[in-house]
Design an enzyme around this catalytic site. Sequence first.
Site, PDB file in Angstrom:
ATOM      1  N   CYS A  54      30.788 -23.030 -75.264  1.00 52.29           N
ATOM      2  CA  CYS A  54      29.650 -22.814 -74.371  1.00 52.29           C
ATOM      3  C   CYS A  54      28.328 -22.959 -75.119  1.00 52.29           C
ATOM      4  O   CYS A  54      28.175 -22.479 -76.243  1.00 52.29           O
ATOM      5  CB  CYS A  54      29.744 -21.429 -73.732  1.00 52.29           C
ATOM      6  SG  CYS A  54      28.431 -21.115 -72.537  1.00 52.29           S
ATOM      7  N   CYS A  58      24.703 -16.078 -75.961  1.00 50.55           N
ATOM      8  CA  CYS A  58      24.932 -14.669 -75.623  1.00 50.55           C
ATOM      9  C   CYS A  58      25.560 -13.947 -76.821  1.00 50.55           C
ATOM     10  O   CYS A  58      26.657 -14.305 -77.261  1.00 50.55           O
ATOM     11  CB  CYS A  58      25.853 -14.564 -74.409  1.00 50.55           C
ATOM     12  SG  CYS A  58      25.324 -15.631 -73.043  1.00 50.55           S
ATOM     13  N   CYS A  61      29.285 -12.842 -77.012  1.00 52.73           N
ATOM     14  CA  CYS A  61      30.351 -13.684 -76.453  1.00 52.73           C
ATOM     15  C   CYS A  61      31.111 -14.538 -77.463  1.00 52.73           C
ATOM     16  O   CYS A  61      30.521 -15.345 -78.192  1.00 52.73           O
ATOM     17  CB  CYS A  61      29.788 -14.589 -75.363  1.00 52.73           C
ATOM     18  SG  CYS A  61      31.116 -15.447 -74.484  1.00 52.73           S
ATOM     19  N   CYS A  98      40.040 -14.006 -60.392  1.00 51.69           N
ATOM     20  CA  CYS A  98      38.709 -14.410 -60.854  1.00 51.69           C
ATOM     21  C   CYS A  98      38.859 -15.520 -61.887  1.00 51.69           C
ATOM     22  O   CYS A  98      39.522 -15.353 -62.898  1.00 51.69           O
ATOM     23  CB  CYS A  98      37.993 -13.203 -61.452  1.00 51.69           C
ATOM     24  SG  CYS A  98      36.355 -13.624 -62.083  1.00 51.69           S
ATOM     25  N   CYS A 130      37.573 -15.394 -56.657  1.00 46.87           N
ATOM     26  CA  CYS A 130      36.283 -15.139 -57.292  1.00 46.87           C
ATOM     27  C   CYS A 130      36.090 -16.173 -58.387  1.00 46.87           C
ATOM     28  O   CYS A 130      37.061 -16.609 -59.001  1.00 46.87           O
ATOM     29  CB  CYS A 130      36.294 -13.737 -57.887  1.00 46.87           C
ATOM     30  SG  CYS A 130      34.801 -13.326 -58.810  1.00 46.87           S
ATOM     31  N   CYS A 190      29.345 -10.018 -57.209  1.00 49.36           N
ATOM     32  CA  CYS A 190      29.890  -9.119 -58.212  1.00 49.36           C
ATOM     33  C   CYS A 190      28.947  -9.218 -59.403  1.00 49.36           C
ATOM     34  O   CYS A 190      28.824 -10.284 -60.008  1.00 49.36           O
ATOM     35  CB  CYS A 190      31.301  -9.577 -58.600  1.00 49.36           C
ATOM     36  SG  CYS A 190      31.989  -8.701 -60.016  1.00 49.36           S
ATOM     37  N   ARG A 262      34.023  -1.457 -61.221  1.00 47.82           N
ATOM     38  CA  ARG A 262      35.167  -1.915 -62.013  1.00 47.82           C
ATOM     39  C   ARG A 262      35.090  -1.449 -63.462  1.00 47.82           C
ATOM     40  O   ARG A 262      34.124  -1.743 -64.164  1.00 47.82           O
ATOM     41  CB  ARG A 262      35.283  -3.448 -61.948  1.00 47.82           C
ATOM     42  CG  ARG A 262      36.566  -3.967 -62.618  1.00 47.82           C
ATOM     43  CD  ARG A 262      36.840  -5.443 -62.343  1.00 47.82           C
ATOM     44  NE  ARG A 262      36.815  -5.729 -60.921  1.00 47.82           N
ATOM     45  CZ  ARG A 262      35.900  -6.472 -60.325  1.00 47.82           C
ATOM     46  NH1 ARG A 262      34.952  -7.032 -61.026  1.00 47.82           N
ATOM     47  NH2 ARG A 262      35.945  -6.666 -59.022  1.00 47.82           N
TER      48      ARG A 262
HETATM   49  N1  SAM Z   1      29.731 -18.299 -68.534  1.00 47.20           N
HETATM   50  C1  SAM Z   1      29.619 -17.500 -67.380  1.00 47.20           C
HETATM   51  C2  SAM Z   1      28.526 -16.478 -67.455  1.00 47.20           C
HETATM   52  O1  SAM Z   1      28.058 -16.163 -68.539  1.00 47.20           O
HETATM   53  O2  SAM Z   1      28.134 -15.985 -66.392  1.00 47.20           O
HETATM   54  C3  SAM Z   1      30.909 -16.792 -66.993  1.00 47.20           C
HETATM   55  C4  SAM Z   1      31.801 -16.186 -68.076  1.00 47.20           C
HETATM   56  S1  SAM Z   1      31.080 -14.877 -69.055  1.00 47.20           S
HETATM   57  C5  SAM Z   1      32.282 -14.715 -70.328  1.00 47.20           C
HETATM   58  C6  SAM Z   1      31.264 -13.456 -68.000  1.00 47.20           C
HETATM   59  C7  SAM Z   1      30.876 -12.112 -68.524  1.00 47.20           C
HETATM   60  O3  SAM Z   1      31.804 -11.648 -69.491  1.00 47.20           O
HETATM   61  C8  SAM Z   1      29.552 -11.958 -69.242  1.00 47.20           C
HETATM   62  O4  SAM Z   1      28.453 -11.909 -68.378  1.00 47.20           O
HETATM   63  C9  SAM Z   1      29.738 -10.630 -69.947  1.00 47.20           C
HETATM   64  O5  SAM Z   1      29.319  -9.579 -69.106  1.00 47.20           O
HETATM   65  C10 SAM Z   1      31.241 -10.549 -70.153  1.00 47.20           C
HETATM   66  N2  SAM Z   1      31.597 -10.571 -71.586  1.00 47.20           N
HETATM   67  C11 SAM Z   1      31.597 -11.646 -72.388  1.00 47.20           C
HETATM   68  N3  SAM Z   1      31.944 -11.321 -73.658  1.00 47.20           N
HETATM   69  C12 SAM Z   1      32.170  -9.987 -73.650  1.00 47.20           C
HETATM   70  C13 SAM Z   1      32.566  -9.048 -74.660  1.00 47.20           C
HETATM   71  N4  SAM Z   1      32.753  -9.421 -75.929  1.00 47.20           N
HETATM   72  N5  SAM Z   1      32.706  -7.755 -74.308  1.00 47.20           N
HETATM   73  C14 SAM Z   1      32.506  -7.376 -73.027  1.00 47.20           C
HETATM   74  N6  SAM Z   1      32.139  -8.212 -72.032  1.00 47.20           N
HETATM   75  C15 SAM Z   1      31.959  -9.501 -72.335  1.00 47.20           C
HETATM   76  C1  DTB Z   2      33.277  -9.169 -66.247  1.00 49.76           C
HETATM   77  O1  DTB Z   2      32.349  -8.388 -65.941  1.00 49.76           O
HETATM   78  N1  DTB Z   2      34.099  -8.996 -67.247  1.00 49.76           N
HETATM   79  C2  DTB Z   2      35.053 -10.103 -67.355  1.00 49.76           C
HETATM   80  C3  DTB Z   2      34.704 -10.926 -66.092  1.00 49.76           C
HETATM   81  N2  DTB Z   2      33.561 -10.260 -65.572  1.00 49.76           N
HETATM   82  C4  DTB Z   2      34.528 -12.378 -66.167  1.00 49.76           C
HETATM   83  C5  DTB Z   2      34.989 -10.817 -68.654  1.00 49.76           C
HETATM   84  C6  DTB Z   2      35.215  -9.920 -69.854  1.00 49.76           C
HETATM   85  C7  DTB Z   2      35.273 -10.790 -71.041  1.00 49.76           C
HETATM   86  C8  DTB Z   2      35.600 -10.052 -72.295  1.00 49.76           C
HETATM   87  C9  DTB Z   2      35.595 -10.945 -73.491  1.00 49.76           C
HETATM   88  C10 DTB Z   2      36.662 -12.020 -73.457  1.00 49.76           C
HETATM   89  O2  DTB Z   2      37.831 -11.742 -73.162  1.00 49.76           O
HETATM   90  O3  DTB Z   2      36.321 -13.170 -73.818  1.00 49.76           O
HETATM   91 FE1  SF4 Z   3      28.675 -18.886 -72.262  1.00 52.27          FE
HETATM   92 FE2  SF4 Z   3      29.796 -16.607 -72.986  1.00 52.27          FE
HETATM   93 FE3  SF4 Z   3      27.232 -16.644 -72.360  1.00 52.27          FE
HETATM   94 FE4  SF4 Z   3      29.081 -17.011 -70.407  1.00 52.27          FE
HETATM   95  S1  SF4 Z   3      28.753 -15.167 -71.614  1.00 52.27           S
HETATM   96  S2  SF4 Z   3      27.186 -18.193 -70.734  1.00 52.27           S
HETATM   97  S3  SF4 Z   3      30.656 -18.110 -71.603  1.00 52.27           S
HETATM   98  S4  SF4 Z   3      28.191 -17.720 -74.110  1.00 52.27           S
END
Ligand code: SAM
Ligand code: DTB
Ligand code: SF4
Length: 333
Positions: A54, A58, A61, A98, A130, A190, A262
């Site tokens: 990606c 973030c 992430c 989802c 979702c 959501c 959730r």
């Molecule tokens: N790329 C899209 C976005 O950012 O909206 C969808 C996928 S993104 C991984 C969805 C959500 O996962 C993020 O907004 C964040 O709240 C959650 N997330 C990602 N990495 C995480 C982590 N290490 N711990 C907890 N939540 C995480």
């Molecule tokens: C949300 O609030 N939590 C989920 C879902 N929406 C997409 C994602 C959590 C991701 C945790 C880190 C991972 O597994 O990569």
């Molecule tokens: Fe990309 Fe992760 Fe950020 Fe979603 S949360 S936009 S997957 S870097």
Amino acid sequence: MSVERKNWTVEQILEVYNTPLLELVNRGQEVHRANNNPSEVQVSSLISIKTGGCAEDCGYCPQSVKYNTGVEAHKLMTVDEVLGAADIAKSNGASRLCMGAAWREVRDNSDFERVLEMVKGVNAKDMEVCCTLGMLTEEQAQKLADAGLYAYNHNIDTSEDNYKKIITTRKYDDRLDTIKNVQKAKISVCSGGIIGMGESVEDRVKMLHTLSSLDEIPDSVPINALVPVAGTPMENQPLLPIWDMVRMIATTRIVMPKAVVRLSAGRTQMSLEGQALCFLAGANSIFAGDKLLTTPNPEFNEDMEMFRIFGLTPRKAFNGKGKLEHVSADHHH
Ligand code: SAM
Ligand code: DTB
Ligand code: SF4
């Protein structure tokens, strides 16, 4: 679907958050009972349809290209693969699937066409579909709605002030714009966030204030505990105390009484007793299945055993109301 609102101020929400812990849990439970069936939990299953690579930065992430986390970039899954995974999730009792993609935004290309096919296919299995695909235009949201999308996940993650410290490649307003586009298409929103990233209590409270002040309060609010992943800027964040999660869940419940709250990422680090307190405080949804997107989650059987011990039951898709009612109410007027 809109939920009741009381125009909460930041100060009022802060006061709720700082209530003595057991008082707070009790109040969360009272509000929960007055508004929802306290023995039902909505079970969602997550599937990462497009993993890694990606472009966003973030800081939490594992899927960002900016950090070396060992997550490999994959292409978008095929429709057949996704429908097979949906069958397994459904047979395990999940009422919502989802689909997550590590995209900054949706582009109008063949990948998006394929996602629309996935949405149609999962919807045909009578599951709530979702997606979480990054930013969307109004037109893209409408296409997803027409394909049968039930809900869209788009987290605001933290307060507006703190957002800049965590993500530089997009703005808080970009997030809010996508949420508006989703609402215009009458898709269920959501939206929630992450705690344990080093933010202050004020940041947590301001995030809840933003969510509760949206034109329409989200139907579903995921509260994630940071899963610290090696290679990300947050790899060394200390484990979130369970008490913070309990406080955050209760406060979310009190501020947004009818939303599905959730208990999302971070459960592998929580004891059953800790999770029990979160359900008492007003949580009424989890992600089930041994993987979130890239990180581990409790095994499905462990969660069913947890439900048995607590006397909780998984909620039926569309809240037991049947899909046609939802489709006619939300997509064809
Ligand atoms: N790329 C899209 C976005 O950012 O909206 C969808 C996928 S993104 C991984 C969805 C959500 O996962 C993020 O907004 C964040 O709240 C959650 N997330 C990602 N990495 C995480 C982590 N290490 N711990 C907890 N939540 C995480
Ligand atoms: C949300 O609030 N939590 C989920 C879902 N929406 C997409 C994602 C959590 C991701 C945790 C880190 C991972 O597994 O990569
Ligand atoms: Fe990309 Fe992760 Fe950020 Fe979603 S949360 S936009 S997957 S870097």
